[in-house]
Design a protein around this motif. Structure first.
Motif, PDB file in Angstrom:
ATOM      1  N   HIS A  35      45.620  28.399  40.521  1.00  0.00           N
ATOM      2  CA  HIS A  35      45.322  29.826  40.412  1.00  0.00           C
ATOM      3  C   HIS A  35      44.214  30.213  39.444  1.00  0.00           C
ATOM      4  O   HIS A  35      43.888  31.398  39.370  1.00  0.00           O
ATOM      5  N   VAL A  36      43.657  29.302  38.690  1.00  0.00           N
ATOM      6  CA  VAL A  36      42.707  29.702  37.644  1.00  0.00           C
ATOM      7  C   VAL A  36      41.330  29.110  37.927  1.00  0.00           C
ATOM      8  O   VAL A  36      41.185  27.895  38.037  1.00  0.00           O
ATOM      9  N   PHE A  44      37.805  35.254  27.408  1.00  0.00           N
ATOM     10  CA  PHE A  44      38.457  35.529  26.130  1.00  0.00           C
ATOM     11  C   PHE A  44      37.670  36.651  25.466  1.00  0.00           C
ATOM     12  O   PHE A  44      36.510  36.476  25.096  1.00  0.00           O
ATOM     13  N   CYS A  45      38.296  37.800  25.352  1.00  0.00           N
ATOM     14  CA  CYS A  45      37.660  38.979  24.800  1.00  0.00           C
ATOM     15  C   CYS A  45      38.690  39.702  23.961  1.00  0.00           C
ATOM     16  O   CYS A  45      39.846  39.295  23.918  1.00  0.00           O
ATOM     17  N   GLY A  46      38.289  40.773  23.342  1.00  0.00           N
ATOM     18  CA  GLY A  46      39.251  41.533  22.578  1.00  0.00           C
ATOM     19  C   GLY A  46      38.993  43.018  22.669  1.00  0.00           C
ATOM     20  O   GLY A  46      37.860  43.453  22.569  1.00  0.00           O
ATOM     21  N   HIS A  48      40.771  34.943  38.040  1.00  0.00           N
ATOM     22  CA  HIS A  48      40.063  35.298  36.813  1.00  0.00           C
ATOM     23  C   HIS A  48      41.022  36.029  35.882  1.00  0.00           C
ATOM     24  O   HIS A  48      41.527  37.094  36.207  1.00  0.00           O
ATOM     25  N   PHE A  49      41.233  35.452  34.719  1.00  0.00           N
ATOM     26  CA  PHE A  49      42.097  36.055  33.711  1.00  0.00           C
ATOM     27  C   PHE A  49      41.249  36.574  32.565  1.00  0.00           C
ATOM     28  O   PHE A  49      40.323  35.902  32.114  1.00  0.00           O
ATOM     29  N   HIS A  50      41.578  37.753  32.081  1.00  0.00           N
ATOM     30  CA  HIS A  50      40.933  38.373  30.921  1.00  0.00           C
ATOM     31  C   HIS A  50      41.999  38.386  29.828  1.00  0.00           C
ATOM     32  O   HIS A  50      43.002  39.092  29.953  1.00  0.00           O
ATOM     33  N   GLN A  61      40.793  20.050  30.210  1.00  0.00           N
ATOM     34  CA  GLN A  61      41.322  18.728  30.565  1.00  0.00           C
ATOM     35  C   GLN A  61      41.973  18.754  31.935  1.00  0.00           C
ATOM     36  O   GLN A  61      41.999  17.752  32.638  1.00  0.00           O
ATOM     37  N   ILE A  62      42.509  19.900  32.304  1.00  0.00           N
ATOM     38  CA  ILE A  62      43.225  20.037  33.566  1.00  0.00           C
ATOM     39  C   ILE A  62      42.266  20.312  34.719  1.00  0.00           C
ATOM     40  O   ILE A  62      42.390  19.723  35.798  1.00  0.00           O
ATOM     41  N   LYS A  63      41.290  21.188  34.465  1.00  0.00           N
ATOM     42  CA  LYS A  63      40.390  21.625  35.522  1.00  0.00           C
ATOM     43  C   LYS A  63      39.140  22.218  34.875  1.00  0.00           C
ATOM     44  O   LYS A  63      39.240  22.873  33.838  1.00  0.00           O
ATOM     45  N   PRO A  64      37.970  22.048  35.479  1.00  0.00           N
ATOM     46  CA  PRO A  64      36.747  22.614  34.879  1.00  0.00           C
ATOM     47  C   PRO A  64      36.642  24.134  35.079  1.00  0.00           C
ATOM     48  O   PRO A  64      35.768  24.636  35.768  1.00  0.00           O
ATOM     49  N   VAL A  65      37.560  24.852  34.466  1.00  0.00           N
ATOM     50  CA  VAL A  65      37.610  26.313  34.553  1.00  0.00           C
ATOM     51  C   VAL A  65      36.400  26.902  33.819  1.00  0.00           C
ATOM     52  O   VAL A  65      36.017  26.416  32.760  1.00  0.00           O
TER      53      VAL A  65
END
Length: 175
Positions: free
Chosen positions: A54-55, A60-62, A7-9, A82-86
């Motif tokens: 890894h994802v 997406f926040c600020g 999980h990326f923020h 397109q790469i993966k259903p993240v």
């Protein structure tokens, strides 16, 4: 050592149209620089191999800005999907975007995704008491546009202030 992050923020943009009184943009404006991440940044740093391995989720926040003001936000999400259903989460006030922009955003989101609207009022005047320079009508356009074009989840989140505490039921009913 294997990287297990999933999980990326990410603050895609430090740009914002609002002037919220407690925001760093208002309290320490000299410390902020308007920047944004573009599609090339993501292609370089979030390669297909990295995304696959890894994802699982990106928020997406600020802290300083609003992600909807990153010019490449929609192409970035399209590239990732397109790469993966993240799973994608977007946290925004939602002001000052046109209905066509929301429809385009909706076209790259699906039922695993969430758009979280930070709205503290029940109309333009009340929302501007804290979210100064917000545009309630454009926020509503965003909500309506996403409902029409996407199966993504929509969340209305409000900070309870003295001015809105007696209107929380009214705000909740809007959804």
């Amino acid at each position: 050592m294997t990287l297990a992050t999933w999980h990326f923020h990410i603050e895609a943009s430090s740009k914002c149209t609002l002037r919220c009184p407690r925001c760093a943009r208002q309290e320490v404006p000299d410390t902020l620089v308007n920047t944004e991440l573009d599609l090339e940044f993501f292609k370089k740093n979030f390669t297909p191999e990295f995304i696959q391995q890894h994802v699982e989720k990106i928020t997406f926040c600020g802290d300083d800005g609003d992600p909807i003001y990153a010019h490449d936000l929609i192409p970035i999400i399209g590239y990732i999907k397109q790469i993966k259903p993240v799973e994608i989460v977007i946290i925004t006030n939602g002001s000052h975007k046109k209905e066509y922009w929301w429809s385009e955003l909706g076209s790259v989101l699906d039922d695993t995704d969430t758009v979280h609207f930070s709205i503290d009022g029940w109309d333009n005047e009340s929302n501007n008491l804290y979210r100064v320079n917000s545009d309630f009508d454009s926020i509503v356009q965003g909500i309506v546009g996403l409902r029409r074009t996407s199966a993504c989840r929509l969340v209305w989140a409000a900070i309870a202030f003295k001015f809105n505490e007696d209107h929380l039921d009214e705000m909740q009913a809007f959804q």
